[in-house]
Design an enzyme around this catalytic site. Structure first.
Site, PDB file in Angstrom:
ATOM      1  N   HIS A 198      30.248 -95.160 -56.737  1.00  0.00           N
ATOM      2  CA  HIS A 198      31.003 -96.389 -56.276  1.00  0.00           C
ATOM      3  C   HIS A 198      30.962 -97.477 -57.409  1.00  0.00           C
ATOM      4  O   HIS A 198      31.965 -97.792 -57.961  1.00  0.00           O
ATOM      5  CB  HIS A 198      30.164 -97.201 -55.210  1.00  0.00           C
ATOM      6  CG  HIS A 198      30.389 -96.493 -53.961  1.00  0.00           C
ATOM      7  ND1 HIS A 198      29.478 -96.792 -53.006  1.00  0.00           N
ATOM      8  CD2 HIS A 198      31.226 -95.610 -53.445  1.00  0.00           C
ATOM      9  CE1 HIS A 198      29.809 -95.901 -51.721  1.00  0.00           C
ATOM     10  NE2 HIS A 198      30.956 -95.330 -52.110  1.00  0.00           N
ATOM     11  N   GLU A 443      46.634 -79.242 -55.877  1.00  0.00           N
ATOM     12  CA  GLU A 443      45.161 -79.655 -55.883  1.00  0.00           C
ATOM     13  C   GLU A 443      44.032 -78.620 -55.509  1.00  0.00           C
ATOM     14  O   GLU A 443      42.776 -78.879 -55.497  1.00  0.00           O
ATOM     15  CB  GLU A 443      44.677 -80.868 -55.602  1.00  0.00           C
ATOM     16  CG  GLU A 443      45.120 -81.290 -54.191  1.00  0.00           C
ATOM     17  CD  GLU A 443      44.937 -82.812 -53.744  1.00  0.00           C
ATOM     18  OE1 GLU A 443      44.205 -83.732 -54.605  1.00  0.00           O
ATOM     19  OE2 GLU A 443      45.278 -83.093 -52.799  1.00  0.00           O
ATOM     20  N   ASP A 467      40.819 -82.745 -58.035  1.00  0.00           N
ATOM     21  CA  ASP A 467      40.418 -81.796 -56.977  1.00  0.00           C
ATOM     22  C   ASP A 467      40.800 -80.250 -57.298  1.00  0.00           C
ATOM     23  O   ASP A 467      39.756 -79.468 -57.260  1.00  0.00           O
ATOM     24  CB  ASP A 467      41.094 -82.032 -55.905  1.00  0.00           C
ATOM     25  CG  ASP A 467      40.502 -83.208 -55.004  1.00  0.00           C
ATOM     26  OD1 ASP A 467      39.302 -83.201 -54.772  1.00  0.00           O
ATOM     27  OD2 ASP A 467      41.237 -84.260 -54.394  1.00  0.00           O
ATOM     28  N   CYS A 514      49.102 -85.960 -61.644  1.00  0.00           N
ATOM     29  CA  CYS A 514      48.624 -87.305 -61.239  1.00  0.00           C
ATOM     30  C   CYS A 514      47.075 -87.608 -61.258  1.00  0.00           C
ATOM     31  O   CYS A 514      46.396 -88.510 -61.205  1.00  0.00           O
ATOM     32  CB  CYS A 514      49.123 -87.920 -59.914  1.00  0.00           C
ATOM     33  SG  CYS A 514      48.755 -86.682 -58.846  1.00  0.00           S
TER      34      CYS A 514
HETATM   35  C1  PEP Z   1      43.476 -85.675 -57.661  1.00  0.00           C
HETATM   36  O1  PEP Z   1      42.675 -84.923 -56.891  1.00  0.00           O
HETATM   37  O2  PEP Z   1      43.523 -85.049 -59.154  1.00  0.00           O
HETATM   38  C2  PEP Z   1      44.119 -86.759 -57.048  1.00  0.00           C
HETATM   39  C3  PEP Z   1      45.212 -87.450 -58.237  1.00  0.00           C
HETATM   40  O3  PEP Z   1      43.877 -87.470 -56.103  1.00  0.00           O
HETATM   41  P1  PEP Z   1      42.353 -87.947 -55.724  1.00  0.00           P
HETATM   42  O4  PEP Z   1      41.760 -88.383 -57.029  1.00  0.00           O
HETATM   43  O5  PEP Z   1      42.878 -89.324 -55.036  1.00  0.00           O
HETATM   44  O6  PEP Z   1      41.651 -86.938 -54.927  1.00  0.00           O
HETATM   45 MG    MG Z   2      42.878 -85.227 -54.938  1.00  0.00          MG
END
Ligand code: PEP
Ligand code: MG
Length: 588
Positions: A198, A443, A467, A514
């Site tokens: 956090h 992912e 992920d 992303c």
């Molecule tokens: C990721 O898993 O790279 C992603 C963009 O989603 P989050 O970080 O929200 O899991």
């Molecule tokens: Mg993710």
């Protein structure tokens, strides 16, 4: 005092120099004494009053949150309010006072020790993070009980000696971080916490240099010690010599100048020296973040993490956002982006993003009922969200992004749900983009290994490297104990990225990244050299990545990229990455 250096986990950028302000957990200093029978009820009342005061304080922090406060903070405050209302915290210690006649502080610490021991038995990283939350809440109550609730430095009347204050603590709660926001503090160092804890999340949102997971820094560093935080390197230098301080001040000045220079690139399009245009997009958590995205010169929103609309909504009972509320949020983001595309990811709850406290009992949340799995099991929630997103598509270009897809039937069922949402809106005469683009996150390794299944049915792909790395390397992305094994340039990851970009190219559909790799400037040339043309990242990282693109010639990167993709030796991969960084000219 001799200078020494401590190493931890870097979680943000930059250098800061200042004096240590130690925050000791109140629990270390509590008094222990027995209460006379006739004073027991008064002691019970004292604890009740302290708990009520902390509730009020949390509420006050809530209502004082500035409009630009990191969005996660509300959720964290909510978690603390929830913990405070748990009978294990607000009732058990009262029983201890009554049955054992302990003073209020002692009773609370006794109960927290019992709870902590129970948490220690559990391996699960997510639950361990909750233990820190419980301790932070207990510290707040203890501070009220011991009359030291105001030992946080106040914003007003801050003197010069506080001007460069670095907070050192075992752990810092996000709520305390928020109070520090108005104080002249320039960094923080904690013993605990991982890359995605956090506190790390808030620190990144606030852009404060910080290092976490330092083990026992709060015991080695003394009050008012001079400290240098080099957060890029994850290093804290304690009691540096005057010479070292002046060297770091020079480095700080250089970094500041470089950042100012980068800001001038805001309006420049990201085009390589050989004329290849790269779309730089922003990741946002709430609609109001769209303004920062636009300000940073983003070509659109590549990832709207819609789950943040669902998290930490009420103190004691969870209430989902209605279709109307969601529609307004999505529409606001779309309108704010002034015609640029906005990719809205459907609800990605679970794992490190629980919607409510009941999820704490899940055996292995990262592998459990999260993201699309949850949505398909809760079709009404999914349908409501899909209709809200579709309605927003009448106001500008919107794309729908499905998270955590691993199975073909998950794509089919999602597409069916989208069709149903469209029919319901059409029947009600509500407008939406009938040709709305639908894509999926890549992912999960299973997705990257079965791309033909995706490219046939979808309009675009977006790789979630956070992920993808977690699941491919079996590394919990939030666990600092294994953070050193979390490698984004592991050959397996590079192969999966390469496979995905190749499959998307062949199918002639766009593919973005992303996850965190997209915003890591050390990897920009690797990614564009591999063929990626869309990168989505936190808005603050856009200028630096843009500069790397403006100074790159994709043609001349190819020989190095080929070498990297043929290679399975991590040392050679690192060497080749360094070579990539030095290829081509620099921007003047
Ligand atoms: C990721 O898993 O790279 C992603 C963009 O989603 P989050 O970080 O929200 O899991
Ligand atoms: Mg993710």
């Amino acid at each position: 005092m001799a200078s020494f250096t401590l190493q931890g986990i870097p979680i943000s950028r930059g250098i800061t120099i200042g004096r240590a302000h130690l925050l000791h957990p109140a629990a270390l200093d509590v008094q222990h004494y027995l209460i006379a029978q006739e004073q027991v009820e008064a002691e019970v009342q004292r604890l009740k009053d302290a708990i009520a005061k902390v509730h009020k304080d949390l509420q006050a922090i809530w209502s004082d949150l500035p409009p630009d406060a990191p969005t996660e903070l509300g959720a964290f405050l909510d978690v603390h309010a929830l913990i405070l209302s748990d009978p294990m915290i607000c009732e058990e210690p009262l029983d201890i006072i009554r049955s054992r006649h302990y003073n209020a502080e002692w009773a609370l610490v006794t109960q927290i020790d019992v709870l902590s021991a129970q948490f220690d038995e559990i391996e699960d990283e997510y639950l361990r993070e909750r233990k820190a939350d419980i301790q932070q809440v207990a510290d707040r109550v203890l501070k009220v009980l011991t009359g030291s609730a105001h030992d946080l430095p106040r914003a007003v009347g801050v003197d010069e000696s506080n001007a460069n204050m670095i907070v050192v603590a075992r752990d810092i709660s996000p709520a305390d971080m928020m109070q520090f926001r108005n104080v002249a503090f320039t960094g923080f160092v904690t013993d605990e916490g991982g890359q995605n804890s956090h506190t790390a999340i808030v620190s990144r949102s606030l852009g404060i240099p910080a290092v976490v997971g330092m083990g026992n820094a709060s015991r080695l560093i003394l009050q008012d010690d001079w400290l240098i935080i080099d957060s890029d390197a994850g290093v804290v230098i304690v009691a540096p010599s005057a010479l070292v301080i002046s060297q770091y001040r020079d480095r700080q000045a250089v970094l500041l100048k470089a950042r100012k220079k980068l800001n001038r690139l805001k309006k420049t399009q990201a085009v390589t020296l050989d004329g290849i245009s790269i779309s730089l997009l922003a990741n946002i958590e709430l609609p109001q973040d769209a303004h920062a995205a636009l300000e940073a010169g983003a070509n659109g929103v590549g990832l709207f993490r819609s789950e943040f609309l669902f998290m930490g909504r009420t103190g004691h009972e969870h209430k989902l956002p209605s279709e109307e509320e969601q529609f307004v949020a999505y529409r606001d983001a779309v309108v704010a982006m002034k015609g640029r595309p906005v990719t809205i990811r459907t609800l990605d709850v679970g794992a490190d993003k629980p919607m409510d406290s009941s999820e704490h009992n899940i055996l292995n949340p990262a592998l459990g009922l999260r993201a699309i799995r949850y949505c398909l099991q809760e079709p009404q929630i999914f349908l409501t969200q899909l209709k809200a997103i579709l309605r927003a598509s009448a106001f500008g270009e919107v794309h729908i992004l499905l998270p955590m897809i691993a199975h073909s039937f998950e794509i089919d069922q999602s597409l069916t749900m989208i069709e149903q949402a469209k029919s319901e809106l059409a029947l009600a005469g509500i407008g939406f983009d009938r040709k709305i683009k639908i894509g999926a996150m890549i992912e999960v390794p299973a997705a990257a290994l079965s791309l033909p299944m995706f490219v046939k049915k979808l309009d675009f792909l977006s790789i979630g490297t956070n992920d993808l790395i977690q699941y491919t390397l079996a590394i919990d992305r939030a666990d600092h104990e294994v953070a050193h094994l979390y490698s984004d340039t592991h050959p397996a990851i590079l192969q999966l990225l390469h496979m995905t970009v190749s499959a998307a190219d062949k199918a002639e559909i766009p593919v973005a990244i992303c996850g965190g790799m997209a915003g890591d400037v050390r990897l920009t040339r690797l990614l564009i050299g591999m063929g990626f043309r869309e990168l989505s990242m936190p808005a603050a990282l856009l200028p630096e990545v843009k500069q790397a693109i403006l100074t790159s010639n994709i043609e001349s990167l190819q020989v190095h990229i080929k070498k990297i993709l043929r290679c399975y030796d991590p040392v050679v991969i690192q060497e080749s990455l360094q070579q990539l960084a030095s290829v081509g000219s620099t921007l003047h």
